[in-house]
Motif scaffolding. Structure first.
Motif, PDB file in Angstrom:
ATOM      1  N   VAL A 176       0.859  -1.186   0.000  1.00 21.37           N
ATOM      2  CA  VAL A 176       0.000   0.000   0.000  1.00 21.37           C
ATOM      3  C   VAL A 176       0.896   1.237   0.000  1.00 21.37           C
ATOM      4  O   VAL A 176       1.747   1.397   0.887  1.00 21.37           O
ATOM      5  N   ARG A 177       0.704   2.106  -0.978  1.00 26.95           N
ATOM      6  CA  ARG A 177       1.500   3.325  -1.066  1.00 26.95           C
ATOM      7  C   ARG A 177       1.340   4.169   0.201  1.00 26.95           C
ATOM      8  O   ARG A 177       0.247   4.346   0.715  1.00 26.95           O
ATOM      9  N   GLY A 178       2.449   4.675   0.683  1.00 24.28           N
ATOM     10  CA  GLY A 178       2.429   5.570   1.831  1.00 24.28           C
ATOM     11  C   GLY A 178       2.420   4.891   3.184  1.00 24.28           C
ATOM     12  O   GLY A 178       2.482   5.569   4.212  1.00 24.28           O
TER      13      GLY A 178
ATOM     14  N   SER B  43      10.808   7.657   7.483  1.00 23.17           N
ATOM     15  CA  SER B  43      11.971   8.541   7.549  1.00 23.17           C
ATOM     16  C   SER B  43      11.712   9.919   6.957  1.00 23.17           C
ATOM     17  O   SER B  43      12.536  10.825   7.126  1.00 23.17           O
ATOM     18  N   ALA B  44      10.598  10.104   6.259  1.00 25.67           N
ATOM     19  CA  ALA B  44      10.319  11.367   5.564  1.00 25.67           C
ATOM     20  C   ALA B  44      10.264  12.543   6.527  1.00 25.67           C
ATOM     21  O   ALA B  44       9.723  12.436   7.636  1.00 25.67           O
ATOM     22  N   ARG B  45      10.801  13.680   6.095  1.00 24.75           N
ATOM     23  CA  ARG B  45      10.689  14.936   6.837  1.00 24.75           C
ATOM     24  C   ARG B  45       9.451  15.676   6.340  1.00 24.75           C
ATOM     25  O   ARG B  45       9.212  15.763   5.128  1.00 24.75           O
TER      26      ARG B  45
ATOM     27  N   LEU C  59       5.483  15.216  -3.647  1.00 27.47           N
ATOM     28  CA  LEU C  59       4.108  15.705  -3.479  1.00 27.47           C
ATOM     29  C   LEU C  59       4.066  17.061  -2.768  1.00 27.47           C
ATOM     30  O   LEU C  59       3.116  17.374  -2.052  1.00 27.47           O
ATOM     31  N   ASP C  60       5.121  17.837  -2.957  1.00 29.76           N
ATOM     32  CA  ASP C  60       5.209  19.192  -2.382  1.00 29.76           C
ATOM     33  C   ASP C  60       5.107  19.210  -0.859  1.00 29.76           C
ATOM     34  O   ASP C  60       4.812  20.262  -0.272  1.00 29.76           O
TER      35      ASP C  60
ATOM     36  N   LEU D 151      11.843   9.054  -5.733  1.00 29.65           N
ATOM     37  CA  LEU D 151      11.506   8.209  -4.584  1.00 29.65           C
ATOM     38  C   LEU D 151      11.303   6.752  -4.969  1.00 29.65           C
ATOM     39  O   LEU D 151      11.695   5.856  -4.213  1.00 29.65           O
ATOM     40  N   HIS D 152      10.713   6.509  -6.131  1.00 30.33           N
ATOM     41  CA  HIS D 152      10.393   5.145  -6.547  1.00 30.33           C
ATOM     42  C   HIS D 152      11.300   4.676  -7.680  1.00 30.33           C
ATOM     43  O   HIS D 152      11.625   5.477  -8.566  1.00 30.33           O
ATOM     44  N   PRO D 153      11.707   3.423  -7.676  1.00 30.70           N
ATOM     45  CA  PRO D 153      12.462   2.903  -8.817  1.00 30.70           C
ATOM     46  C   PRO D 153      11.647   3.002 -10.104  1.00 30.70           C
ATOM     47  O   PRO D 153      10.418   2.990 -10.062  1.00 30.70           O
ATOM     48  N   ASN D 154      12.329   3.095 -11.238  1.00 28.61           N
ATOM     49  CA  ASN D 154      11.666   2.993 -12.528  1.00 28.61           C
ATOM     50  C   ASN D 154      11.626   1.516 -12.943  1.00 28.61           C
ATOM     51  O   ASN D 154      12.014   0.637 -12.158  1.00 28.61           O
TER      52      ASN D 154
END
Length: 228
Positions: A63-65, A102-104, A152-153, A204-207
């Motif tokens: 699940v994303r996020g 870990s995101a700020r 996502l700003d 953030l995500h692999p291609n």
């Protein structure tokens, strides 16, 4: 193998149906495969490969996020409802989570999504509870491209925080003898330019190429080789 009576009264051997191993991959967008329109991510690529070879049944439960708190909340329910047949449960759990923690938030020096001490506590609890259900393996995070932030700003990811959260996860797995694939260090050793070439535009995500490389790393991992 069991035996059954034939029409002549002679017992004939009959093959017993073999139930395939069931594996659930539980985690965030790295499990879901976001960023790979070609193959759907490493889990779906592996799922198709195992289907062709009549290997384990693999469920993508990414699940994303999701953070470690989200995974912990849905752990038992996801596990109990992936047995397919009555009284069956999965044979293996693959976990992959931590980068979102870990995101700020809001700015490069903002607070982490999950404060580090809380992350350590929640991760230890997740690993302990998962290990009580069935054998567990852990796929670590891949490095991000910090020059593409914010995501996502709103979310600022950086490799310094990732290293801290990744190392805490690795040590927690080591203490519990849970196999841990350290993709973060493995990818960084290949160089910054190489890492950036494997990432989507969001940093953030692999291609698709990155997910194919991710699958190759996972297929070389002994902990997964024994399943397929």
């Amino acid at each position: 193998m069991t035996q059954a009576l034939s029409r002549t009264g002679v017992r004939q051997p009959t093959l017993k149906h073999t139930v395939p191993m069931k594996v659930i991959a539980l985690g965030d967008s790295l499990i879901y495969g976001f960023g790979d329109p070609e193959g759907g991510g490493w889990v779906d690529r592996l799922r198709r490969q195992w289907m062709q070879s009549e290997g384990p049944i693999l469920y993508n439960l990414g699940v994303r996020g999701d953070t470690v708190r989200h995974i912990s909340q849905r752990l038992e329910n996801e596990f109990r409802h992936r047995g397919e047949l009555r009284h069956q449960v999965p044979d293996q759990i693959i976990l992959s989570v931590g980068v979102n923690d870990s995101a700020r938030l809001g700015r490069p020096d903002g607070r982490n999504m999950t404060p580090f001490p809380e992350f350590q506590t929640r991760m230890a609890d997740l690993l302990d509870r998962a290990s009580q259900l069935c054998p567990v393996t852990f796929v670590g995070m891949v490095p991000v491209d910090g020059t593409k932030m914010p995501f996502l700003d709103a979310f600022f990811f950086n490799n310094e925080d990732q290293h801290l959260y990744n190392e805490a996860t690795r040590l927690a797995c080591q203490e519990r003898q849970i196999p841990f694939l350290d993709l973060f260090d493995a990818w960084r050793q290949r160089g910054e330019a190489w890492c950036q070439s494997q990432m989507s535009k969001d940093g953030l995500h692999p291609n698709s190429q990155g997910y194919q490389m991710l699958l190759a790393d996972i297929l070389d991992w002994q902990a997964l080789q024994i399943l397929g």
